[in-house]
Scaffold this motif. Sequence first.
Motif, PDB file in Angstrom:
ATOM      1  N   HIS A  39      18.250  58.642  37.562  1.00  0.00           N
ATOM      2  CA  HIS A  39      18.164  58.179  36.174  1.00  0.00           C
ATOM      3  C   HIS A  39      19.491  58.137  35.431  1.00  0.00           C
ATOM      4  N   GLY A  40      20.570  58.613  36.050  1.00  0.00           N
ATOM      5  CA  GLY A  40      21.869  58.597  35.395  1.00  0.00           C
ATOM      6  C   GLY A  40      22.241  59.954  34.817  1.00  0.00           C
ATOM      7  N   GLU A  41      23.382  59.981  34.146  1.00  0.00           N
ATOM      8  CA  GLU A  41      23.933  61.226  33.628  1.00  0.00           C
ATOM      9  C   GLU A  41      22.994  61.904  32.634  1.00  0.00           C
ATOM     10  N   ILE A  42      22.911  63.207  32.743  1.00  0.00           N
ATOM     11  CA  ILE A  42      22.024  63.986  31.884  1.00  0.00           C
ATOM     12  C   ILE A  42      22.421  63.845  30.414  1.00  0.00           C
ATOM     13  N   ASN A  43      23.728  63.881  30.135  1.00  0.00           N
ATOM     14  CA  ASN A  43      24.184  63.688  28.759  1.00  0.00           C
ATOM     15  C   ASN A  43      23.647  62.391  28.163  1.00  0.00           C
TER      16      ASN A  43
END
Length: 164
Positions: A39-43
């Motif tokens: 899903h991509g970077e947590i930030n």
Amino acid sequence: MNIVLIGMPASGKTTVAEILGKNLGAQVVDTDALIVKRHGEINKIFEKFGEEHFRNLESEAVKEVANNTNAVISTGGGCPLRRENVLALKKNGKIVFLRTSITELIKRTEGDGTRPLLKGEREERLKSLLTVRTPIYEDASDLTIDTDGRTPEEIAKKITEFIR
């Protein structure tokens, strides 16, 4: 049986998981890394969709990895906040809480901008999170290990002794 590591951000879960996996010949799974991969970077997930959405993705990852039978699972710091995650992880695993002091957490997170819940007043955020989460971690765990003053290798050895 799985070994599941829980604890605050920067408590050493990922590092200890890698050592345990190597020592035990077990698969290593990091729920945060799984989320990032899919899903991509947590930030960015936090910024775009909020914490609740991230926690839903985390619960999905937990359901998937909890079915493993010979894995070392490193969880995100907030994973045990949902009782459903703890129950899923306990089905095939023993949960180990890596307890770390506020002083050590502050030291380890200095200059780290990758943790969305620690943005802003990092020290105050850490103290607040630690106060809320410690009883949850303690309730969920089968073993608690204090990480202050111990190397990741020493922590991995203690966990290995516990499971044998």
